[in-house]
Design an enzyme around this catalytic site. Structure first.
Site, PDB file in Angstrom:
ATOM      1  N   ASP A  46      30.355  44.320  60.683  1.00 59.71           N
ATOM      2  CA  ASP A  46      31.572  44.281  61.500  1.00 59.71           C
ATOM      3  C   ASP A  46      31.223  43.437  62.719  1.00 59.71           C
ATOM      4  O   ASP A  46      30.464  43.862  63.598  1.00 59.71           O
ATOM      5  CB  ASP A  46      31.972  45.707  61.902  1.00 59.71           C
ATOM      6  CG  ASP A  46      33.212  45.740  62.808  1.00 59.71           C
ATOM      7  OD1 ASP A  46      33.479  44.731  63.485  1.00 59.71           O
ATOM      8  OD2 ASP A  46      33.892  46.783  62.848  1.00 59.71           O
ATOM      9  N   TYR A  51      53.860  28.021  55.342  1.00 63.23           N
ATOM     10  CA  TYR A  51      53.568  29.262  54.611  1.00 63.23           C
ATOM     11  C   TYR A  51      52.228  29.134  53.896  1.00 63.23           C
ATOM     12  O   TYR A  51      51.461  30.085  53.827  1.00 63.23           O
ATOM     13  CB  TYR A  51      54.682  29.563  53.592  1.00 63.23           C
ATOM     14  CG  TYR A  51      54.551  30.973  53.044  1.00 63.23           C
ATOM     15  CD1 TYR A  51      55.234  32.032  53.638  1.00 63.23           C
ATOM     16  CD2 TYR A  51      53.724  31.244  51.961  1.00 63.23           C
ATOM     17  CE1 TYR A  51      55.087  33.318  53.174  1.00 63.23           C
ATOM     18  CE2 TYR A  51      53.568  32.538  51.488  1.00 63.23           C
ATOM     19  CZ  TYR A  51      54.250  33.568  52.090  1.00 63.23           C
ATOM     20  OH  TYR A  51      54.100  34.843  51.639  1.00 63.23           O
ATOM     21  N   LYS A  66      38.301  40.629  70.124  1.00 65.01           N
ATOM     22  CA  LYS A  66      37.219  40.909  71.078  1.00 65.01           C
ATOM     23  C   LYS A  66      36.433  39.629  71.390  1.00 65.01           C
ATOM     24  O   LYS A  66      36.890  38.831  72.189  1.00 65.01           O
ATOM     25  CB  LYS A  66      36.367  42.044  70.529  1.00 65.01           C
ATOM     26  CG  LYS A  66      37.182  43.376  70.537  1.00 65.01           C
ATOM     27  CD  LYS A  66      36.395  44.535  70.037  1.00 65.01           C
ATOM     28  CE  LYS A  66      37.207  45.815  70.049  1.00 65.01           C
ATOM     29  NZ  LYS A  66      37.008  46.640  71.245  1.00 65.01           N
ATOM     30  N   ARG A  71      37.419  58.627  74.569  1.00 67.66           N
ATOM     31  CA  ARG A  71      36.669  58.434  73.330  1.00 67.66           C
ATOM     32  C   ARG A  71      35.822  59.689  73.142  1.00 67.66           C
ATOM     33  O   ARG A  71      34.656  59.756  73.500  1.00 67.66           O
ATOM     34  CB  ARG A  71      35.779  57.187  73.415  1.00 67.66           C
ATOM     35  CG  ARG A  71      36.538  55.883  73.469  1.00 67.66           C
ATOM     36  CD  ARG A  71      37.046  55.309  72.149  1.00 67.66           C
ATOM     37  NE  ARG A  71      38.190  55.904  71.508  1.00 67.66           N
ATOM     38  CZ  ARG A  71      38.981  55.281  70.650  1.00 67.66           C
ATOM     39  NH1 ARG A  71      38.782  54.009  70.363  1.00 67.66           N
ATOM     40  NH2 ARG A  71      39.967  55.898  70.060  1.00 67.66           N
ATOM     41  N   PHE A 105      45.016  60.499  68.794  1.00 60.42           N
ATOM     42  CA  PHE A 105      44.793  60.003  70.150  1.00 60.42           C
ATOM     43  C   PHE A 105      45.804  58.948  70.581  1.00 60.42           C
ATOM     44  O   PHE A 105      46.057  58.768  71.761  1.00 60.42           O
ATOM     45  CB  PHE A 105      43.363  59.443  70.298  1.00 60.42           C
ATOM     46  CG  PHE A 105      43.078  58.242  69.424  1.00 60.42           C
ATOM     47  CD1 PHE A 105      42.581  58.392  68.147  1.00 60.42           C
ATOM     48  CD2 PHE A 105      43.298  56.953  69.902  1.00 60.42           C
ATOM     49  CE1 PHE A 105      42.305  57.279  67.350  1.00 60.42           C
ATOM     50  CE2 PHE A 105      43.032  55.836  69.119  1.00 60.42           C
ATOM     51  CZ  PHE A 105      42.547  56.003  67.824  1.00 60.42           C
ATOM     52  N   PHE A 146      33.842  53.440  63.285  1.00 64.91           N
ATOM     53  CA  PHE A 146      34.922  53.200  64.242  1.00 64.91           C
ATOM     54  C   PHE A 146      36.143  53.949  63.696  1.00 64.91           C
ATOM     55  O   PHE A 146      36.223  54.203  62.499  1.00 64.91           O
ATOM     56  CB  PHE A 146      35.201  51.691  64.428  1.00 64.91           C
ATOM     57  CG  PHE A 146      36.241  51.469  65.486  1.00 64.91           C
ATOM     58  CD1 PHE A 146      35.954  51.761  66.809  1.00 64.91           C
ATOM     59  CD2 PHE A 146      37.516  51.031  65.166  1.00 64.91           C
ATOM     60  CE1 PHE A 146      36.928  51.631  67.785  1.00 64.91           C
ATOM     61  CE2 PHE A 146      38.486  50.886  66.148  1.00 64.91           C
ATOM     62  CZ  PHE A 146      38.194  51.189  67.461  1.00 64.91           C
ATOM     63  N   THR A 147      37.075  54.314  64.579  1.00 62.86           N
ATOM     64  CA  THR A 147      38.206  55.171  64.156  1.00 62.86           C
ATOM     65  C   THR A 147      38.948  54.609  62.931  1.00 62.86           C
ATOM     66  O   THR A 147      39.146  55.314  61.937  1.00 62.86           O
ATOM     67  CB  THR A 147      39.217  55.347  65.313  1.00 62.86           C
ATOM     68  OG1 THR A 147      39.549  54.054  65.817  1.00 62.86           O
ATOM     69  CG2 THR A 147      38.640  56.205  66.433  1.00 62.86           C
TER      70      THR A 147
HETATM   71  N1  F0G Z   1      35.872  47.364  64.386  1.00 60.36           N
HETATM   72  C1  F0G Z   1      35.489  47.555  65.667  1.00 60.36           C
HETATM   73  C2  F0G Z   1      34.042  47.601  65.999  1.00 60.36           C
HETATM   74  C3  F0G Z   1      36.468  47.687  66.667  1.00 60.36           C
HETATM   75  O1  F0G Z   1      36.089  47.878  67.918  1.00 60.36           O
HETATM   76  C4  F0G Z   1      37.829  47.620  66.309  1.00 60.36           C
HETATM   77  C5  F0G Z   1      38.867  47.785  67.311  1.00 60.36           C
HETATM   78  C6  F0G Z   1      38.169  47.441  64.966  1.00 60.36           C
HETATM   79  C7  F0G Z   1      37.150  47.303  64.032  1.00 60.36           C
HETATM   80  C8  F0G Z   1      39.585  47.369  64.524  1.00 60.36           C
HETATM   81  O2  F0G Z   1      40.107  46.146  64.912  1.00 60.36           O
HETATM   82  O3  F0G Z   1      41.936  46.719  66.546  1.00 60.36           O
HETATM   83  O4  F0G Z   1      41.786  44.454  65.501  1.00 60.36           O
HETATM   84  O5  F0G Z   1      42.455  46.403  64.146  1.00 60.36           O
HETATM   85  N2  F0G Z   1      38.681  48.225  68.477  1.00 60.36           N
HETATM   86  C9  F0G Z   1      39.717  48.363  69.497  1.00 60.36           C
HETATM   87  C10 F0G Z   1      39.177  49.038  70.725  1.00 60.36           C
HETATM   88  C11 F0G Z   1      40.979  48.973  69.019  1.00 60.36           C
HETATM   89  O6  F0G Z   1      39.966  49.315  71.634  1.00 60.36           O
HETATM   90  O7  F0G Z   1      37.967  49.248  70.828  1.00 60.36           O
HETATM   91  P1  F0G Z   1      41.662  45.922  65.300  1.00 60.36           P
END
Ligand code: F0G
Length: 495
Positions: free
Chosen positions: A236, A93, A279, A402, A468, A145-146
């Site tokens: 990021d 832990y 990634k 997208r 989405f 980013f979303t």
């Molecule tokens: N920042 C970037 C640039 C991303 O591409 C993503 C995720 C996140 C933050 C969030 O990270 O998914 O680990 O919580 N991109 C994925 C995609 C979901 O399909 O492009 P996460």
């Protein structure tokens, strides 16, 4: 030019292979030892699957997917060393040894003293929102980013996108469409000042507008301006190794620099970085790192509440071990180049066949420009969503919408039209081969010739936030079935 094998640089072993007909072959710099069987479902099954999934590729089951290009997130092939490391992980832990290995990798490769794990990138964004974003703040960035936008706006902030004019041109030769516009940044600093700006965020390859990198020169300018105004710089780093690879290939001053040294120089410009480890690092997890002891104190306060104790942060110890290895491996040029080189081949093949693509090739996917592909479909008919579903029907290839579906409605309930309408065909690292890509290009070409069969979509079920993911749609005038019919006439029912 003669066909030959060229070695770039002295320290790194990256090999570019040029075939005798002049094509550059994105050759795999690894051997495949573990494989997963895949299946091409007949088109009748694919049509049924997409209808059941409400013309939303997130709602497909992978048994119905032939080539999964939904994302490069958490779907990359891990290395033998990553898998081996998982066997020796230390479950505890608190104080687990796996954490200290990750800490050492972050120090060696990224140059940060303090680091906490988080279960994935958006969890890191949530913690940053807690630490930095106050009601009424603005957060300037090269693009949102979303999940980033959702978290910062939930905390009362407003995202300001201050990209250069070129960033939104889908056909371009500009090598760094991910640069921040420095004039706009100066104006934002002047207008809002240190008090109202949470931080400036640079996304390493702007995901939503084609995975486009920023240059080191631009990052250094951003750093200089931000520091002068007392504004923290946050990067990021989810696709850091790809952005570094583009710097090496496209920014002449760094042509001979190693990926490791470029990454270190990028990191030296940041006050804090976070990443989705899903990634570049080829694991499932995330982290936040800094050299600022005050930030670390705040991280220690928030992390256990939302993620877990500071030495595991919601990640499994196995993934923490693999993250330690992944961070070291991602600065190997063969790893850093694996996805961009295949994407360049993918995009260039499409350009050759006249299929609308986002250029120059980016860092995570080969994006198809739906506005140029299906100009007869109005933006209110969700061009990118329609194209993504059509592509699945004719090929079994799963991409991701997208575009406007990825934007939520405004307060008045109106659609917010997206800057771009893209069908994103992601290229997970070390998973697919040139023959997979050739097949995707061929089916895209067929679809482009039959693009008039593609129509619009309308919502039949619409969640209020990040619609989405699980929203369901319907084709207007049943065009999906007609498209499938045209395909069967040419390729038969098993094509
Ligand atoms: N920042 C970037 C640039 C991303 O591409 C993503 C995720 C996140 C933050 C969030 O990270 O998914 O680990 O919580 N991109 C994925 C995609 C979901 O399909 O492009 P996460």
């Amino acid at each position: 030019m003669h066909h030959r094998i060229r070695f770039i640089g002295l320290k790194e072993s990256h090999v570019e292979i040029k075939l005798s007909n002049g094509t550059m072959l994105p050759i795999e710099m690894h051997k495949v030892r573990i494989v997963q069987k895949t299946r091409l479902a007949p088109i009748a099954e694919r049509l049924l699957a997409i209808e059941e999934g409400g013309y939303n590729t997130f709602l497909l089951r992978t048994r119905d997917v032939f080539i999964d290009m939904l994302t490069d997130s958490g779907t990359n092939a891990m290395s033998d060393n990553q898998l081996a490391s998982m066997m020796v992980s230390d479950d505890a832990y608190a104080g687990g040894e796996s954490y200290y290995k990750m800490l050492a990798a972050v120090k060696d490769i990224l140059g940060f003293e303090y680091c906490v794990p988080a279960h994935q990138g958006r969890a890191a964004e949530h913690i940053l929102a807690k630490m930095f974003v106050k009601q009424g703040d603005v957060i300037p960035m090269n693009y949102h980013f979303t999940t980033t936008k959702a978290h910062f706006e939930l905390a009362g902030g407003k995202v300001l996108e201050i990209y250069t004019d070129e960033a939104l041109k889908t056909q371009s030769d500009v090598q760094f469409k991910g640069n921040l516009d420095l004039d706009k940044f100066a104006a934002v600093i002047k207008k809002y000042g240190r008090e109202k700006i949470s931080f400036v965020r640079m996304e390493a390859t702007t995901n939503l507008i084609g995975g486009q990198p920023f240059s080191l020169a631009n990052l250094k300018d951003v750093r200089r301006m931000a520091s002068a105004a007392g504004i923290p710089v946050v990067i990021d780093c989810s696709l850091i190794s790809e952005n570094a690879y583009f710097i090496k290939r496209r920014e002449p001053a760094y042509a001979d620099a190693s990926i490791a040294s470029i990454v270190r120089e990028m990191m030296a410009q940041a006050d804090l970085i976070y990443l989705s480890g899903r990634k570049s690092a080829c694991v499932r997890g995330g982290l936040i790192a800094t050299n600022n002891p005050e930030y670390f104190e705040q991280l220690k306060a928030w992390l256990p509440l939302f993620e877990g104790f500071i030495t595991y942060g919601g990640m499994s110890s196995k993934e923490i071990e693999a993250m330690a290895v992944g961070i070291r491996e991602m600065v190997d040029i063969d790893v850093a180049s694996s996805s961009p080189d295949l994407i360049a081949y993918f995009v260039n093949s499409r350009v050759k066949h006249g299929i609308p693509a986002v250029t120059p090739p980016g860092g995570l996917a080969g994006h198809v420009d739906a506005q140029r592909f299906v100009p007869h479909v109005p933006q209110s008919g969700y061009q990118a969503g329609a194209l993504t579903s059509a592509m699945y029907i004719v090929s079994g290839v799963r991409g991701m919408e997208r575009g406007t579906i990825s934007m939520d409605r405004d307060a008045a309930g109106n659609d917010v039209f997206s800057d771009m309408e893209l069908c994103r065909l992601a290229v997970p690292r070390r998973v697919y081969t040139v023959s997979h890509i050739d097949y995707v290009v061929d089916r895209l070409e067929w679809l482009y010739k039959h693009r008039n069969l593609i129509g619009g979509l309308k919502f039949i079920h619409e969640p209020p936030v990040l619609r989405f993911f699980t929203g369901k749609l319907q084709p207007i005038d049943n065009w999906g079935a007609k498209l499938a019919e045209a395909f069967v006439a040419e390729f038969g029912p098993n094509g």
